[in-house]
Design a protein around this motif. Sequence first.
Motif, PDB file in Angstrom:
ATOM      1  N   LEU A 260       0.298   4.886   6.915  1.00 27.13           N
ATOM      2  CA  LEU A 260       0.418   5.522   5.598  1.00 27.13           C
ATOM      3  C   LEU A 260      -0.094   6.952   5.555  1.00 27.13           C
ATOM      4  O   LEU A 260       0.393   7.764   4.779  1.00 27.13           O
ATOM      5  CB  LEU A 260      -0.361   4.708   4.557  1.00 27.13           C
TER       6      LEU A 260
ATOM      7  N   ASP B  49      -5.696  11.775   1.941  1.00 27.96           N
ATOM      8  CA  ASP B  49      -4.948  10.562   2.242  1.00 27.96           C
ATOM      9  C   ASP B  49      -5.399   9.348   1.431  1.00 27.96           C
ATOM     10  O   ASP B  49      -4.727   8.325   1.435  1.00 27.96           O
ATOM     11  CB  ASP B  49      -5.056  10.236   3.734  1.00 27.96           C
TER      12      ASP B  49
ATOM     13  N   LYS C  57      -2.874   7.987  -0.925  1.00 31.43           N
ATOM     14  CA  LYS C  57      -1.761   7.278  -0.281  1.00 31.43           C
ATOM     15  C   LYS C  57      -2.155   5.844   0.048  1.00 31.43           C
ATOM     16  O   LYS C  57      -1.333   4.938  -0.053  1.00 31.43           O
ATOM     17  CB  LYS C  57      -1.339   8.008   0.992  1.00 31.43           C
TER      18      LYS C  57
END
Length: 95
Positions: A31, A59, A62
Amino acid sequence: MADTESQDVRLPDEMPSDRVADLVELVVCGLVDDIDAVSLDVTDAMEGTLIEVTCAPDDAGKVIGRRGRTIKAIRTLARALGARVGTAVDVEVLG
């Protein structure tokens, strides 16, 4: 004909939570953009296993997903595998 059921093959020093952590790491690394920033801290206790995922701040969104849907799916997968290998599992994202 060979038996097609999977065998539970585990190294002598491998904990059941290691298999769950490997699954979580595989999904999370798929991911994120910065794979090198991903690390997992696995804490085994009598009541179960806690997997804390640390990743780059950019991140974290995400991994969590909109309204937490992605982390909920990751937790569902981790808990399903945890039940199969005999341990309760919880997954947290530290970002």
